[in-house]
Design an enzyme around this catalytic site. Structure first.
Site, PDB file in Angstrom:
ATOM      1  N   GLY A 190     -27.948  -0.124 -21.832  1.00  0.00           N
ATOM      2  CA  GLY A 190     -27.142   0.358 -20.706  1.00  0.00           C
ATOM      3  C   GLY A 190     -27.111   1.877 -20.573  1.00  0.00           C
ATOM      4  O   GLY A 190     -26.688   2.405 -19.541  1.00  0.00           O
TER       5      GLY A 190
ATOM      6  N   ARG B 265       4.562  -0.875  -5.247  1.00  0.00           N
ATOM      7  CA  ARG B 265       3.495  -1.515  -6.024  1.00  0.00           C
ATOM      8  C   ARG B 265       3.953  -1.616  -7.473  1.00  0.00           C
ATOM      9  O   ARG B 265       4.401  -0.632  -8.060  1.00  0.00           O
ATOM     10  CB  ARG B 265       2.204  -0.707  -5.950  1.00  0.00           C
ATOM     11  CG  ARG B 265       1.012  -1.445  -6.583  1.00  0.00           C
ATOM     12  CD  ARG B 265      -0.181  -0.540  -6.766  1.00  0.00           C
ATOM     13  NE  ARG B 265      -0.760  -0.100  -5.510  1.00  0.00           N
ATOM     14  CZ  ARG B 265      -1.713  -0.744  -4.847  1.00  0.00           C
ATOM     15  NH1 ARG B 265      -2.174  -1.891  -5.305  1.00  0.00           N
ATOM     16  NH2 ARG B 265      -2.207  -0.267  -3.729  1.00  0.00           N
TER      17      ARG B 265
ATOM     18  N   THR C 249      -2.520  -3.606   0.213  1.00  0.00           N
ATOM     19  CA  THR C 249      -1.690  -2.705   1.029  1.00  0.00           C
ATOM     20  C   THR C 249      -1.835  -3.070   2.505  1.00  0.00           C
ATOM     21  O   THR C 249      -0.842  -3.175   3.241  1.00  0.00           O
ATOM     22  CB  THR C 249      -2.120  -1.234   0.797  1.00  0.00           C
ATOM     23  OG1 THR C 249      -1.893  -0.924  -0.579  1.00  0.00           O
ATOM     24  CG2 THR C 249      -1.354  -0.271   1.677  1.00  0.00           C
TER      25      THR C 249
ATOM     26  N   ASP D 211      -5.263   4.873   6.595  1.00  0.00           N
ATOM     27  CA  ASP D 211      -5.098   5.027   5.144  1.00  0.00           C
ATOM     28  C   ASP D 211      -6.312   5.754   4.565  1.00  0.00           C
ATOM     29  O   ASP D 211      -7.332   5.897   5.232  1.00  0.00           O
ATOM     30  CB  ASP D 211      -4.940   3.639   4.494  1.00  0.00           C
ATOM     31  CG  ASP D 211      -4.151   3.706   3.193  1.00  0.00           C
ATOM     32  OD1 ASP D 211      -3.828   4.820   2.741  1.00  0.00           O
ATOM     33  OD2 ASP D 211      -3.856   2.646   2.613  1.00  0.00           O
TER      34      ASP D 211
ATOM     35  N   ARG E 265      -6.535   8.882  -8.074  1.00  0.00           N
ATOM     36  CA  ARG E 265      -5.141   8.406  -8.024  1.00  0.00           C
ATOM     37  C   ARG E 265      -4.391   8.678  -9.317  1.00  0.00           C
ATOM     38  O   ARG E 265      -3.183   8.738  -9.326  1.00  0.00           O
ATOM     39  CB  ARG E 265      -5.103   6.908  -7.662  1.00  0.00           C
ATOM     40  CG  ARG E 265      -5.386   6.667  -6.189  1.00  0.00           C
ATOM     41  CD  ARG E 265      -5.468   5.207  -5.837  1.00  0.00           C
ATOM     42  NE  ARG E 265      -6.683   4.594  -6.332  1.00  0.00           N
ATOM     43  CZ  ARG E 265      -7.036   3.340  -6.113  1.00  0.00           C
ATOM     44  NH1 ARG E 265      -6.259   2.555  -5.394  1.00  0.00           N
ATOM     45  NH2 ARG E 265      -8.162   2.866  -6.587  1.00  0.00           N
TER      46      ARG E 265
ATOM     47  N   LYS F 146       6.407   0.951   0.917  1.00  0.00           N
ATOM     48  CA  LYS F 146       5.666  -0.018   0.079  1.00  0.00           C
ATOM     49  C   LYS F 146       6.038   0.147  -1.389  1.00  0.00           C
ATOM     50  O   LYS F 146       6.292   1.254  -1.833  1.00  0.00           O
ATOM     51  CB  LYS F 146       4.171   0.259   0.285  1.00  0.00           C
ATOM     52  CG  LYS F 146       3.226  -0.357  -0.705  1.00  0.00           C
ATOM     53  CD  LYS F 146       1.791   0.083  -0.432  1.00  0.00           C
ATOM     54  CE  LYS F 146       1.285   1.005  -1.516  1.00  0.00           C
ATOM     55  NZ  LYS F 146      -0.135   1.383  -1.348  1.00  0.00           N
TER      56      LYS F 146
ATOM     57  N   HIS G 142      -6.914  11.603  -2.012  1.00  0.00           N
ATOM     58  CA  HIS G 142      -5.682  10.825  -2.065  1.00  0.00           C
ATOM     59  C   HIS G 142      -4.459  11.726  -2.080  1.00  0.00           C
ATOM     60  O   HIS G 142      -3.475  11.461  -1.399  1.00  0.00           O
ATOM     61  CB  HIS G 142      -5.711   9.940  -3.306  1.00  0.00           C
ATOM     62  CG  HIS G 142      -4.485   9.120  -3.471  1.00  0.00           C
ATOM     63  ND1 HIS G 142      -4.171   8.109  -2.597  1.00  0.00           N
ATOM     64  CD2 HIS G 142      -3.497   9.179  -4.377  1.00  0.00           C
ATOM     65  CE1 HIS G 142      -3.030   7.577  -2.981  1.00  0.00           C
ATOM     66  NE2 HIS G 142      -2.598   8.204  -4.050  1.00  0.00           N
TER      67      HIS G 142
HETATM   68  C1  R5P Z   1      -2.145   4.266  -2.016  1.00  0.00           C
HETATM   69  O1  R5P Z   1      -1.333   5.114  -2.211  1.00  0.00           O
HETATM   70  C2  R5P Z   1      -3.404   4.479  -1.211  1.00  0.00           C
HETATM   71  O2  R5P Z   1      -3.212   5.382  -0.162  1.00  0.00           O
HETATM   72  C3  R5P Z   1      -3.942   3.171  -0.670  1.00  0.00           C
HETATM   73  O3  R5P Z   1      -3.000   2.637   0.235  1.00  0.00           O
HETATM   74  C4  R5P Z   1      -4.143   2.189  -1.786  1.00  0.00           C
HETATM   75  O4  R5P Z   1      -4.826   2.798  -2.837  1.00  0.00           O
HETATM   76  C5  R5P Z   1      -4.874   0.964  -1.328  1.00  0.00           C
HETATM   77  O5  R5P Z   1      -5.013   0.123  -2.410  1.00  0.00           O
HETATM   78  P1  R5P Z   1      -5.036  -1.466  -2.256  1.00  0.00           P
HETATM   79  O6  R5P Z   1      -6.068  -1.793  -1.228  1.00  0.00           O
HETATM   80  O7  R5P Z   1      -5.395  -1.941  -3.631  1.00  0.00           O
HETATM   81  O8  R5P Z   1      -3.676  -1.915  -1.886  1.00  0.00           O
END
Ligand code: R5P
Length: 319
Positions: free
Chosen positions: A35, A213, A246, A238, A93, A211, A127
């Site tokens: 690899g 998570r 999301t 986004d 992120r 939102k 981001h």
């Molecule tokens: C989050 O803060 C980002 O702006 C995106 O909304 C997020 O990373 C999208 O991730 P997923 O498709 O896994 O929900």
């Protein structure tokens, strides 16, 4: 100037090179049975300003290692400067310690790029603005938002009639007018992005989804919306789509709040796991992404449309 590409997104690199009236310069990437990779530059680059194109989408670590080796090989081969075009920046992120004990992955990869000799980075729709603060290597931050705003303008034709060219509005749609259209940030962190699009579109109103998570399981929930009423036609904006959760969650909430047509605009189609199936089933009409990341055929789906950022990148390189 010479343009080289890693293996992450050769079609985009070819488009960028073509816009610069160049062909991609050759390099060899040999993968050993275990690899490991060996990178070798197959063209004279002594004294040249060189562009290396490599988004660091999944497989993130593999693409990063390949990029580090390419930059190192170019520098050792005598390139005067290496500008790295990373249309998608993996690990962005993880830009700070969320829970004690965590690594700041973004800092690690940026430091390594600097160490191997990258002189400049060209990136797309980051981001968070923290990346620009963390990077010691000069960074040109490009955006797909103007491209998205143009597409939204085509959909929301003034006067509430269908666009003259075949658009994406449903054939039974009565058309959208300014009053019925609303921009949506699918989370509070994305409000600055919809604000940019709103400005371009003569202050189109926007709302934001609150939102949550779960950091341990990755599950996404949303119950509330901030900013006002939801119009009949919603445009979610986004930076990336990874799992698709999301978008799925935001579109369900928008439907509950009265949206009848929903269009999604996201710069980076990371599309991990089962994202393509979640997105095809989501309560949205169409999903626009860009080619910062190559979407393999098996991950493409009917509702998907891919816009190219090659022109924007080529213009930034020329400047
Ligand atoms: C989050 O803060 C980002 O702006 C995106 O909304 C997020 O990373 C999208 O991730 P997923 O498709 O896994 O929900």
């Amino acid at each position: 100037m010479k343009v080289f590409s890693g293996s992450a997104n050769t079609p985009l690199a070819e488009k960028i090179a073509a816009k610069l009236h160049l062909a991609l310069s050759p390099l060899e990437i040999h993968v050993f049975p275990d690899g490991e990779k060996r990178v070798r530059i197959l063209e004279d680059v002594v004294g040249e300003d060189v562009i290396a194109v490599q988004p660091t989408n999944p497989p993130v670590d593999t693409n990063y290692m390949e990029l580090f080796f390419i930059v190192d090989a170019l520098k050792r081969s005598g390139a005067r400067s290496v500008t790295v075009v990373m249309p998608y920046l993996g690990y962005q992120r993880q830009d700070h310690v969320f829970r004690s004990g965590e690594a700041v992955s973004l800092e690690v990869v940026l430091k390594t790029l600097e160490a191997v000799g990258a002189r400049k980075l060209i990136v797309f729709d980051l981001h968070s603005i923290k990346t620009e603060q963390v990077s010691k290597t000069p960074l040109i931050h490009l955006s797909a938002l103007p491209l998205f705003a143009e597409k939204i303008r085509e959909l929301v034709h003034p006067g509430g009639v269908h666009p003259a060219t075949p658009g994406v509005l449903r054939s039974d749609s009565p058309g959208v007018n300014d009053v019925e259209a609303i921009l949506v940030s699918p989370d509070m962190g994305g409000v600055r992005r919809v604000k940019v699009v709103s400005e371009i579109l003569s202050h189109m109103p926007f709302v934001a989804v609150e939102k949550q998570r779960d950091l341990a399981t990755g599950s996404v929930t949303a119950e509330r919306m901030h900013g006002g009423e939801v119009g009949r036609c919603a445009f979610i904006v986004d930076d990336m789509i990874s799992s698709g959760k999301t978008i799925e969650t935001a579109s369900n909430l928008l439907r509950e709040k009265g949206a009848e047509e929903i269009y999604v605009f996201a710069t980076h189609p990371v599309f991990s796991d089962d994202a393509q199936n979640i997105l095809q089933k989501a309560a949205v009409e169409k999903i626009f992404v860009t080619d910062t990341i190559e979407v393999p055929k098996e991950k493409q789906f009917e509702k998907l449309e891919i816009l190219s950022v090659a022109d924007t990148i080529a213009k930034a390189i020329k400047e």
